[in-house]
Design a protein around this motif. Structure first.
Motif, short mmCIF file in Angstrom:
data_model
loop_
_atom_site.label_atom_id
_atom_site.label_comp_id
_atom_site.label_asym_id
_atom_site.label_seq_id
_atom_site.Cartn_x
_atom_site.Cartn_y
_atom_site.Cartn_z
N LEU A 366 -3.35 31.11 -9.92
CA LEU A 366 -3.74 29.71 -10.04
C LEU A 366 -4.75 29.29 -8.99
O LEU A 366 -4.69 29.71 -7.84
CB LEU A 366 -2.50 28.82 -9.90
CG LEU A 366 -1.37 29.03 -10.91
CD1 LEU A 366 -0.19 28.12 -10.56
CD2 LEU A 366 -1.85 28.76 -12.33
N THR A 367 -5.69 28.44 -9.40
CA THR A 367 -6.53 27.75 -8.44
C THR A 367 -5.72 26.61 -7.82
O THR A 367 -4.63 26.27 -8.29
CB THR A 367 -7.79 27.17 -9.09
OG1 THR A 367 -7.38 26.15 -10.03
CG2 THR A 367 -8.59 28.24 -9.83
N GLU A 368 -6.29 25.98 -6.81
CA GLU A 368 -5.61 24.83 -6.20
C GLU A 368 -5.40 23.73 -7.22
O GLU A 368 -4.29 23.18 -7.33
CB GLU A 368 -6.44 24.32 -5.02
CG GLU A 368 -5.85 23.10 -4.36
CD GLU A 368 -6.71 22.56 -3.22
OE1 GLU A 368 -6.34 21.50 -2.66
OE2 GLU A 368 -7.74 23.19 -2.90
N ALA A 369 -6.42 23.44 -8.01
CA ALA A 369 -6.30 22.37 -9.01
C ALA A 369 -5.28 22.74 -10.08
O ALA A 369 -4.49 21.88 -10.52
CB ALA A 369 -7.66 22.11 -9.65
N GLU A 370 -5.27 23.99 -10.52
CA GLU A 370 -4.31 24.42 -11.54
C GLU A 370 -2.88 24.36 -11.01
O GLU A 370 -1.95 23.99 -11.74
CB GLU A 370 -4.65 25.83 -12.01
CG GLU A 370 -5.91 25.92 -12.85
CD GLU A 370 -6.39 27.34 -13.06
OE1 GLU A 370 -7.21 27.55 -13.96
OE2 GLU A 370 -5.94 28.25 -12.32
#
Length: 484
Positions: A366-370
């Motif tokens: 995951l990215t930070e936003a995800e």
């Protein structure tokens, strides 16, 4: 008795992986392909694009040699030679994907289009055949957007881009996602003018903003023009004149700006190849995103059918258009379709994705936003710049970043890498996330010195340092030092 135990439609990466497993296990297997064996991966996707990017990388390294005190002339681009390298790479790999190899495994290769006529029957090349199980691996194709005037101008996709006999004078790239930015940088490095037109507020909108900014900076430094947040209202044909021998394309943007180029590349995404399969006759449910399946890739409506690769739309998970999913999907099908193992399901927690620009951008998990959108609380984000890495400094490439997304309990949820050859480092993070190993496993990993991969161990070590140097630990050390 059915004609085949397993019928596989499509000989791309996923279809070939399934066919090789089934053939190797002695099942009567049909592999049906209407086009070129190897699918998009070999003919239009990963293989030719990486070959072109490699040629472009060589040109860029020649231009950057000055940082080592070397003075080299501006590289002369032999487009015919570059094209020969791309086509030669495809030709060298073709036998590994060819019909002869799979026939040698006992697979019957049928070179024709196929469509369903019943839930347990196909027609391929005018021949009717029955099956116990079928696997749909027909893949996806580039989206051609519905924009006024597009039908009146010449345009390219990745299915035709690598056939150009002459380099584009000015390549307009519609779309700023992975394919768009990769091909933009490659052509810019090979001497073409390039403009990216992207309706999103920024290129690589899905990727972590910190990392995507590094790619953006690299593109701008190499002369790529970015038109971000710009939608095209219509296309017009640019007639040849004294400065331009052939017709070109004009993109008219929403603000009235007119952007002219010699060639237009459509890179706005891909859509599943559902047309022509006659899924309704096979009682196979589908969505605009692909064949609707359960998490084990089995059709929700026809229990005889599975779907793999970018044409699969697993319920609750959604489709993924990555070539490197082929082996994972084939493994899921083997466990659920052949060995009938209950509980088999996809797990994308450690799924990597790569933007093969220079520097490369890799996201694992995951990215930070995800992670925030998924409801993870108390996230901790840790960044480690490549400028702190000895190998990066020795090679004169200090631009880059390691970004770790860590849960409140200290588990690694995602890792983003921006670095030269970052794709070669993705496996470490995939193993860590996929096996749910503690972050200390990365911090204690011993790597050859100096290596770019050390940036990850340093990042993990720095994140864990406050815990190791806590007041409690210091008190324990104070007591232990008194021991003989």
């Amino acid at each position: 008795m059915p004609d085949f135990d397993v019928a596989v439609i499509g000989a791309g990466a996923a279809g070939l992986a399934v066919a090789s497993i089934c053939g190797g296990l002695g099942l009567r297997t049909a592999l049906i392909e209407r086009g070129r064996m190897g699918g998009d991966r070999l003919n239009h996707g990963g293989v030719p694009s990486r070959a072109l990017l490699a040629a472009a990388q060589a040109a860029a390294e020649a231009r950057r040699a000055g940082r080592f005190g070397l003075r080299l002339p501006e590289p002369e681009i032999d487009w015919a030679g570059v094209r020969a390298h791309v086509q030669g790479t495809i030709a060298r790999l073709a036998p590994d994907h060819g019909a002869a190899r799979y026939r040698g495994m006992g697979v019957e290769v049928i070179e024709a289009s196929a469509h369903f006529t019943d839930p347990d029957r196909l027609e391929a090349g005018g021949r009717g055949l029955t099956f116990r199980r079928a696997v749909i691996a027909a893949g996806s194709s580039p989206i051609v957007p519905d924009i006024p005037g597009l039908d009146g101008v010449p345009w390219l996709t990745t299915e035709t881009l690598f056939d150009l006999e002459e380099p584009p004078g000015h390549l307009l790239v519609l779309g700023g996602d992975t394919i768009g930015v990769e091909m933009a940088q490659a052509h810019a490095r090979l001497g073409c003018l390039v403009t990216i037109i992207d309706p999103a507020p920024r290129i690589l909108a899905r990727e972590d903003e910190d990392l995507a900014e590094g790619v953006r900076t690299a593109l701008l430094a190499e002369g790529v023009t970015l038109r971000e947040g710009a939608a095209v209202t219509r296309f017009e044909q640019l007639e040849p004149d004294s400065r331009q021998a052939t017709a070109g394309v004009v993109a008219v943007l929403t603000d009235g700006t007119r952007v002219a180029g010699t060639h237009l590349l459509l890179a706005v995404g891909r859509a599943p190849r559902l047309a022509g399969l006659d899924l309704q006759a096979g009682n196979i449910a589908a969505t605009p995103q692909g064949v609707r399946t359960r998490a084990n890739l089995r059709s929700v409506s026809n229990p005889r059918v599975w779907a793999v690769g970018s044409i699969a739309d697993p319920r609750g998970i959604g489709p993924r258009g990555f070539t490197h999913l082929a082996s994972q999907h084939a493994g899921v099908v083997a466990r659920s379709m052949l060995f009938r193992l209950p509980g088999t399901r996809l797990d994308y927690a450690a799924l990597p994705r790569l933007v093969a620009t220079d520097p490369e951008l890799v996201q694992v998990g995951l990215t930070e936003a995800e992670a925030r959108a998924a409801g993870h609380r108390d996230l901790r984000i840790h960044r480690w710049p490549l400028s702190e890495n000895d190998r990066a400094l020795a090679e004169g490439r200090p631009e880059g970043l390691v970004k770790l997304v860590i849960s409140g309990r200290g588990r690694l949820l995602g890792a983003g890498l921006l670095a030269p050859r970052a794709g070669e480092m993705a496996g470490t993070y995939g193993l860590l996330i996929g096996r749910r190993l503690p972050l200390s496993a990365l911090a204690s990993l011993v790597l050859p010195y100096p290596s770019l991969a050390e940036a990850g161990t340093r990042a993990a070590g720095e994140f864990l340092a406050p815990k190791f140097l806590s007041p409690f630990t210091k008190r324990v050390i104070g007591l232990l030092k008194r021991l003989p």
